[in-house]
Design an enzyme around this catalytic site. Structure first.
Site, mmCIF file in Angstrom:
data_model
loop_
_atom_site.group_PDB
_atom_site.id
_atom_site.type_symbol
_atom_site.label_atom_id
_atom_site.label_comp_id
_atom_site.label_asym_id
_atom_site.label_seq_id
_atom_site.Cartn_x
_atom_site.Cartn_y
_atom_site.Cartn_z
ATOM 1 N N GLU A 1 -8.615 -7.807 6.359
ATOM 2 C CA GLU A 1 -9.860 -8.393 5.860
ATOM 3 C C GLU A 1 -9.731 -9.890 5.626
ATOM 4 O O GLU A 1 -10.727 -10.615 5.653
ATOM 5 C CB GLU A 1 -10.287 -7.704 4.552
ATOM 6 C CG GLU A 1 -11.487 -6.798 4.755
ATOM 7 C CD GLU A 1 -12.001 -6.132 3.499
ATOM 8 O OE1 GLU A 1 -12.353 -4.959 3.616
ATOM 9 O OE2 GLU A 1 -12.060 -6.753 2.422
ATOM 10 N N LYS B 1 -22.861 -1.946 7.093
ATOM 11 C CA LYS B 1 -23.697 -1.580 5.943
ATOM 12 C C LYS B 1 -25.170 -1.774 6.276
ATOM 13 O O LYS B 1 -26.010 -0.935 5.967
ATOM 14 C CB LYS B 1 -23.358 -2.455 4.734
ATOM 15 C CG LYS B 1 -22.018 -2.157 4.097
ATOM 16 C CD LYS B 1 -21.886 -2.975 2.823
ATOM 17 C CE LYS B 1 -20.474 -2.970 2.305
ATOM 18 N NZ LYS B 1 -20.247 -3.952 1.260
ATOM 19 N N HIS C 1 9.051 9.334 16.197
ATOM 20 C CA HIS C 1 8.782 10.488 17.055
ATOM 21 C C HIS C 1 7.315 10.559 17.472
ATOM 22 O O HIS C 1 6.843 11.593 17.932
ATOM 23 C CB HIS C 1 9.222 11.768 16.336
ATOM 24 C CG HIS C 1 10.696 11.779 16.066
ATOM 25 N ND1 HIS C 1 11.602 12.456 16.840
ATOM 26 C CD2 HIS C 1 11.417 11.124 15.125
ATOM 27 C CE1 HIS C 1 12.830 12.241 16.378
ATOM 28 N NE2 HIS C 1 12.745 11.430 15.335
HETATM 29 O O1 PA5 Z 1 -11.411 -6.785 -0.623
HETATM 30 C C1 PA5 Z 1 -12.606 -6.636 -0.771
HETATM 31 O O2 PA5 Z 1 -13.333 -7.521 -1.283
HETATM 32 C C2 PA5 Z 1 -13.295 -5.346 -0.381
HETATM 33 O O3 PA5 Z 1 -12.424 -4.477 0.236
HETATM 34 C C3 PA5 Z 1 -13.871 -4.664 -1.598
HETATM 35 O O4 PA5 Z 1 -12.851 -4.387 -2.503
HETATM 36 C C4 PA5 Z 1 -14.584 -3.372 -1.200
HETATM 37 O O5 PA5 Z 1 -15.538 -3.608 -0.212
HETATM 38 C C5 PA5 Z 1 -15.244 -2.733 -2.414
HETATM 39 O O6 PA5 Z 1 -16.160 -3.611 -2.987
HETATM 40 P P1 PA5 Z 1 -16.692 -3.402 -4.454
HETATM 41 O O7 PA5 Z 1 -15.553 -3.489 -5.396
HETATM 42 O O8 PA5 Z 1 -17.701 -4.490 -4.670
HETATM 43 O O9 PA5 Z 1 -17.330 -2.030 -4.496
#
Ligand code: PA5
Length: 447
Positions: free
Chosen positions: A286, A421, A307
């Site tokens: 990310e 989303k 394996h």
């Molecule tokens: O690293 C990040 O920002 C994301 O992975 C969020 O943690 C994830 O999308 C969850 O978001 P939220 O805590 O707003 O529900």
């Protein structure tokens, strides 16, 4: 120092002059990060969190964890991405991937809200039957669909089981300090709340209440975890590549990427590392995968995956490198049994510690993969303690930030996560998405 970079197995692939060439870029990345004037600089709270965390809230986390330990047999942690991966990684690394099956005085811990699976939710509801339950919903935005749906389900279950007043004492909410639906909801309902600091993004939040409450419930010493992260904060602040393993790791992975090694595989030799690998993949995926750039983060647990994916790594396309995390002292020693009959021919191993056998598997694999043209960065972790793990968490967070700046991206945003989303909301008919819904339905109909 708890984590050491051993460059023996990457040296054949990266010349000293290449490290020299990237040195000024690393120094520039360091200046951007510490000067707090790079992209995403509103999200650098994690940098000094191991020292500057909110001490009053920290005491509340410990008190809440003690109450949860006393009042339930099942603790459901609801969150997705950075809101659950860190806690799960730490519990499995330090306790066990089989934590729930161990004999223990702490509650079983299950993670929910990290998918939209009916079977998963139903199974969790079933196993709550006849047992005392507490829940911790974690969402920085407070609006993420997966945890919001799971929270609705488990809140309903608790209210039915205990009534509203008792349920209230069993619901813990970790979210934004002041804003957001979840914060308002929690305040109105009277749930105890904990804070995801404004300046700490989800995937960098494991050392905030996000990770610390569930981790403390599992019985892990969070003081030691934080102390280890603070050791790393102090040890990994030197801009000089030669003296800073974290920066050398960031530099090496960027050099390898520029040479066409587009996949990085994080390798563990212990099943307890599986979820740590998942946390690491999210952190790097990310943070770096944007603007059509970035290493693809993958992971394996050896010798299990020797394996399955071992063949590909040894012999497939030469587009990858491995980063091996080797835990020097696991604290557990099991000898291979002696068998006078020796029908399986294993007596040459009799009496040998399985850690030694595992270590030889690692050594043999390192040689084989390097001979096969796969660079290996070796990270040696002293032991499997909270202090060392805290150090390693901070090491990877900081390396990720430096790496992202070397790559020329903002490591602290995640614009790409919104695309699915938007489509999902449109397809589900969420108010406000009418135009998108019509466009997607036309695509579905083949128009
Ligand atoms: O690293 C990040 O920002 C994301 O992975 C969020 O943690 C994830 O999308 C969850 O978001 P939220 O805590 O707003 O529900």
């Amino acid at each position: 120092m708890s984590l050491h970079l051993n460059d023996t197995y990457v040296a054949p692939f990266v010349a000293a002059r290449e490290l020299d060439a990237i040195r000024p870029q690393v120094e520039a990345a360091h200046t951007l990060l510490h000067g707090k004037n790079g992209p995403g600089n509103a999200f650098l709270g994690w940098l000094d969190l191991p020292r500057d965390y909110d001490k009053a809230e920290y005491a509340r986390i410990k008190a809440a964890a003690a109450r949860i330990q006393k009042s339930c047999a099942v603790f459901i942690v609801i969150g997705i991405g950075g809101s659950y991966l860190g806690a799960r990684a730490v519990v499995e690394f330090l306790k066990s991937p089989l934590y729930n099956n161990l004999k223990k005085s702490t509650p079983d811990i299950y993670f929910s809200g990290c998918n939209i699976s009916a079977t998963n939710i139903q199974e969790l509801l079933d196993l709550c039957e006849g047992r005392d339950v507490c829940i911790n919903v974690i969402s920085k935005s407070g609006t993420t669909t997966e945890p919001a749906v799971a929270f609705r389900v488990f809140r309903g279950m608790l209210e039915k089981k205990y009534g509203k007043e008792e349920a209230k004492k069993r619901i813990f909410v970790t979210t934004d300090r002041a804003r957001g639906t979840l914060k308002h909801f929690a305040d109105e309902a009277g749930y105890e709340t904990f804070v995801v600091p404004d300046d700490v993004g989800g995937r960098f939040s494991v050392l905030s209440a996000v990770g610390l409450l569930p981790i403390a419930v599992s019985g892990v010493d969070i003081d030691e975890l934080m102390a280890g992260a603070n050791d790393a904060r102090e040890a990994l602040a030197d801009p000089d590549l030669e003296k800073n393993d974290c920066y050398r790791y960031a530099a090496l992975r960027n050099i390898l990427l520029r040479k066409g090694k587009t996949t990085e595989i994080l390798v563990g030799y212990e099943p307890f590392m599986q979820m740590f690998c998942e946390w690491w993949k999210q952190l790097y995926g990310e943070s770096e995968g944007k603007d059509h750039k970035g290493l693809y983060p993958s992971s394996v647990i050896f010798s299990t995956d020797l394996h399955s994916l071992g063949q590909y790594i040894q012999d497939g396309m030469r587009t990858m490198f491995e980063t091996v995390v080797a835990v020097r002292e696991t604290g557990v020693h099991v000898p291979v049994p002696e068998d006078p009959a020796n029908i399986d021919g294993l007596n040459f191993l009799a009496g040998k510690d399985l850690n030694y056998v595992n270590d030889m598997a690692k050594q043999g694999t390192l040689f084989a993969h390097v001979d096969g043209g796969v660079p290996n960065v070796l990270l040696e972790l002293d032991d499997r303690t909270p202090r060392s793990l805290g150090y390693m968490i901070y090491f990877f967070e900081k390396a990720c930030a430096i790496s992202g700046y070397l790559l020329g991206v903002n490591p602290f945003d995640q614009p790409g996560v919104e695309a699915y989303k938007k489509n999902m909301f449109a397809l589900l008919g969420k108010p406000g998405y009418e135009k998108e819904k019509a466009a997607l339905e036309a695509r579905l109909a083949g128009n």
